[in-house]
Write a protein that holds these residues in place. Structure first.
Motif, PDB file in Angstrom:
ATOM      1  N   LEU A  76       0.829  -1.202   0.000  1.00 28.41           N
ATOM      2  CA  LEU A  76       0.000   0.000   0.000  1.00 28.41           C
ATOM      3  C   LEU A  76       0.868   1.259   0.000  1.00 28.41           C
ATOM      4  N   THR A  77       2.007   1.218   0.680  1.00 27.42           N
ATOM      5  CA  THR A  77       2.879   2.398   0.733  1.00 27.42           C
ATOM      6  C   THR A  77       3.579   2.660  -0.603  1.00 27.42           C
ATOM      7  N   LYS A  78       3.897   1.626  -1.354  1.00 26.26           N
ATOM      8  CA  LYS A  78       4.571   1.781  -2.644  1.00 26.26           C
ATOM      9  C   LYS A  78       3.590   2.033  -3.788  1.00 26.26           C
ATOM     10  N   LEU A  79       2.328   1.692  -3.588  1.00 27.29           N
ATOM     11  CA  LEU A  79       1.350   1.734  -4.680  1.00 27.29           C
ATOM     12  C   LEU A  79       1.192   3.122  -5.282  1.00 27.29           C
ATOM     13  N   GLY A  80       1.134   4.157  -4.451  1.00 28.58           N
ATOM     14  CA  GLY A  80       0.924   5.513  -4.956  1.00 28.58           C
ATOM     15  C   GLY A  80       2.008   5.953  -5.921  1.00 28.58           C
ATOM     16  N   ALA A  81       3.265   5.749  -5.547  1.00 24.43           N
ATOM     17  CA  ALA A  81       4.386   6.162  -6.392  1.00 24.43           C
ATOM     18  C   ALA A  81       4.444   5.341  -7.676  1.00 24.43           C
ATOM     19  N   GLN A  82       4.134   4.047  -7.592  1.00 24.17           N
ATOM     20  CA  GLN A  82       4.164   3.196  -8.772  1.00 24.17           C
ATOM     21  C   GLN A  82       3.010   3.505  -9.723  1.00 24.17           C
ATOM     22  N   LEU A  83       1.886   3.894  -9.158  1.00 22.07           N
ATOM     23  CA  LEU A  83       0.676   4.108  -9.956  1.00 22.07           C
ATOM     24  C   LEU A  83       0.623   5.485 -10.603  1.00 22.07           C
ATOM     25  N   ARG A  84       1.277   6.477 -10.012  1.00 22.19           N
ATOM     26  CA  ARG A  84       1.171   7.863 -10.493  1.00 22.19           C
ATOM     27  C   ARG A  84       1.476   8.002 -11.989  1.00 22.19           C
ATOM     28  N   PRO A  85       2.608   7.516 -12.519  1.00 16.68           N
ATOM     29  CA  PRO A  85       2.860   7.677 -13.960  1.00 16.68           C
ATOM     30  C   PRO A  85       1.893   6.866 -14.822  1.00 16.68           C
ATOM     31  N   LEU A  86       1.457   5.719 -14.339  1.00 20.42           N
ATOM     32  CA  LEU A  86       0.524   4.892 -15.112  1.00 20.42           C
ATOM     33  C   LEU A  86      -0.849   5.543 -15.192  1.00 20.42           C
ATOM     34  N   ALA A  87      -1.278   6.169 -14.089  1.00 21.48           N
ATOM     35  CA  ALA A  87      -2.589   6.826 -14.076  1.00 21.48           C
ATOM     36  C   ALA A  87      -2.603   8.037 -14.997  1.00 21.48           C
ATOM     37  N   SER A  88      -1.506   8.786 -15.019  1.00 24.21           N
ATOM     38  CA  SER A  88      -1.471   9.947 -15.911  1.00 24.21           C
ATOM     39  C   SER A  88      -1.424   9.513 -17.369  1.00 24.21           C
ATOM     40  N   ALA A  89      -0.763   8.394 -17.658  1.00 18.15           N
ATOM     41  CA  ALA A  89      -0.699   7.893 -19.037  1.00 18.15           C
ATOM     42  C   ALA A  89      -2.047   7.377 -19.519  1.00 18.15           C
ATOM     43  N   SER A  90      -2.887   6.885 -18.600  1.00 13.88           N
ATOM     44  CA  SER A  90      -4.198   6.343 -18.991  1.00 13.88           C
ATOM     45  C   SER A  90      -5.307   7.382 -18.911  1.00 13.88           C
ATOM     46  N   GLY A  91      -4.956   8.641 -18.680  1.00 14.90           N
ATOM     47  CA  GLY A  91      -5.968   9.689 -18.601  1.00 14.90           C
ATOM     48  C   GLY A  91      -6.727   9.698 -17.286  1.00 14.90           C
ATOM     49  N   GLY A  92      -6.145   9.158 -16.239  1.00 17.05           N
ATOM     50  CA  GLY A  92      -6.785   9.154 -14.923  1.00 17.05           C
ATOM     51  C   GLY A  92      -7.719   7.991 -14.688  1.00 17.05           C
ATOM     52  N   VAL A  93      -7.771   7.030 -15.602  1.00 19.68           N
ATOM     53  CA  VAL A  93      -8.629   5.856 -15.436  1.00 19.68           C
ATOM     54  C   VAL A  93      -7.776   4.706 -14.905  1.00 19.68           C
ATOM     55  N   VAL A  94      -8.222   4.097 -13.806  1.00 15.57           N
ATOM     56  CA  VAL A  94      -7.496   2.984 -13.186  1.00 15.57           C
ATOM     57  C   VAL A  94      -8.487   1.851 -12.944  1.00 15.57           C
ATOM     58  N   GLY A  95      -8.079   0.634 -13.279  1.00 16.73           N
ATOM     59  CA  GLY A  95      -8.905  -0.540 -13.038  1.00 16.73           C
ATOM     60  C   GLY A  95      -8.684  -1.068 -11.627  1.00 16.73           C
ATOM     61  N   LEU A  96      -9.759  -1.485 -10.984  1.00 12.13           N
ATOM     62  CA  LEU A  96      -9.676  -2.062  -9.638  1.00 12.13           C
ATOM     63  C   LEU A  96     -10.404  -3.385  -9.640  1.00 12.13           C
ATOM     64  N   ARG A  97      -9.665  -4.445  -9.314  1.00 14.08           N
ATOM     65  CA  ARG A  97     -10.234  -5.787  -9.212  1.00 14.08           C
ATOM     66  C   ARG A  97     -10.018  -6.248  -7.780  1.00 14.08           C
ATOM     67  N   ALA A  98     -11.106  -6.555  -7.086  1.00 11.55           N
ATOM     68  CA  ALA A  98     -10.993  -6.991  -5.690  1.00 11.55           C
ATOM     69  C   ALA A  98     -11.809  -8.262  -5.503  1.00 11.55           C
ATOM     70  N   LEU A 122     -12.560   5.120 -11.675  1.00  9.57           N
ATOM     71  CA  LEU A 122     -12.282   3.709 -11.414  1.00  9.57           C
ATOM     72  C   LEU A 122     -13.081   2.842 -12.367  1.00  9.57           C
ATOM     73  N   ALA A 123     -12.423   1.829 -12.901  1.00 12.54           N
ATOM     74  CA  ALA A 123     -13.101   0.794 -13.670  1.00 12.54           C
ATOM     75  C   ALA A 123     -13.084  -0.450 -12.795  1.00 12.54           C
ATOM     76  N   LEU A 124     -14.237  -0.831 -12.266  1.00 15.38           N
ATOM     77  CA  LEU A 124     -14.319  -1.947 -11.329  1.00 15.38           C
ATOM     78  C   LEU A 124     -14.444  -3.269 -12.082  1.00 15.38           C
ATOM     79  N   GLY A 125     -13.648  -4.244 -11.687  1.00 18.18           N
ATOM     80  CA  GLY A 125     -13.669  -5.560 -12.316  1.00 18.18           C
ATOM     81  C   GLY A 125     -14.778  -6.415 -11.733  1.00 18.18           C
ATOM     82  N   THR A 126     -15.615  -7.014 -12.604  1.00 20.56           N
ATOM     83  CA  THR A 126     -16.698  -7.895 -12.175  1.00 20.56           C
ATOM     84  C   THR A 126     -16.763  -9.096 -13.107  1.00 20.56           C
ATOM     85  N   ARG A 127     -17.566 -10.080 -12.707  1.00 19.13           N
ATOM     86  CA  ARG A 127     -17.881 -11.219 -13.566  1.00 19.13           C
ATOM     87  C   ARG A 127     -19.228 -10.970 -14.211  1.00 19.13           C
TER      88      ARG A 127
END
Length: 131
Positions: A76-98, A122-127
């Motif tokens: 959780l502590t590393k996620l923000g830094a790792q996700l920041r460049p990916l989120a900006s590249a995708s236009g602010g859209v991030v997929g979440l699968r839980a 957020l794009a939520l992952g579902t079946r």
């Protein structure tokens, strides 16, 4: 006029290079679709679904609360830094699968980190299947 003594030759090397490049391209792109479903998550069901975009960064939370970014384990502590460049590249859209039976508190914390990292939507992952 054409010289009768000169032989016509065709160089196959450039064509072989192009075929090999295409083959490498198809190998790489075919493996990208498989990475989204690599984690064994029991996703919740929904009556309507939207197809995932391959360029979308995907954050996954399994039943035990472990976090994965695009299939690679993270914290959780590393996620923000790792996700920041990916989120900006995708236009602010991030997929979440839980996982459906996972910890709701962990998912909320992950959603907060995603928002802080620039995830605007957020794009939520579902079946598929409503019940």
């Amino acid at each position: 006029m054409r010289d009768e003594g000169a032989a016509v030759t065709f160089d196959f090397a450039p064509m072989v290079d192009i075929v090999l490049l295409l083959l490498i391209f198809f190998f790489l792109t075919s493996s990208l679709g498989a990475r989204q479903n690599a984690l064994p998550l029991d996703l919740p069901r929904a009556s309507t679904t939207v197809q995932e975009t391959p360029a979308l960064p995907i954050v996954s939370v399994d039943r035990s609360g472990k976090l994965y970014l695009n299939g690679k384990e993270t914290t959780l502590t590393k996620l923000g830094a790792q996700l920041r460049p990916l989120a900006s590249a995708s236009g602010g859209v991030v997929g979440l699968r839980a996982d459906e039976r996972g910890n709701y508190g962990t998912v909320v914390k992950v959603m907060d980190v995603i928002k802080q990292a620039g995830g605007e939507r957020l794009a939520l992952g579902t079946r598929t299947g409503g019940q």
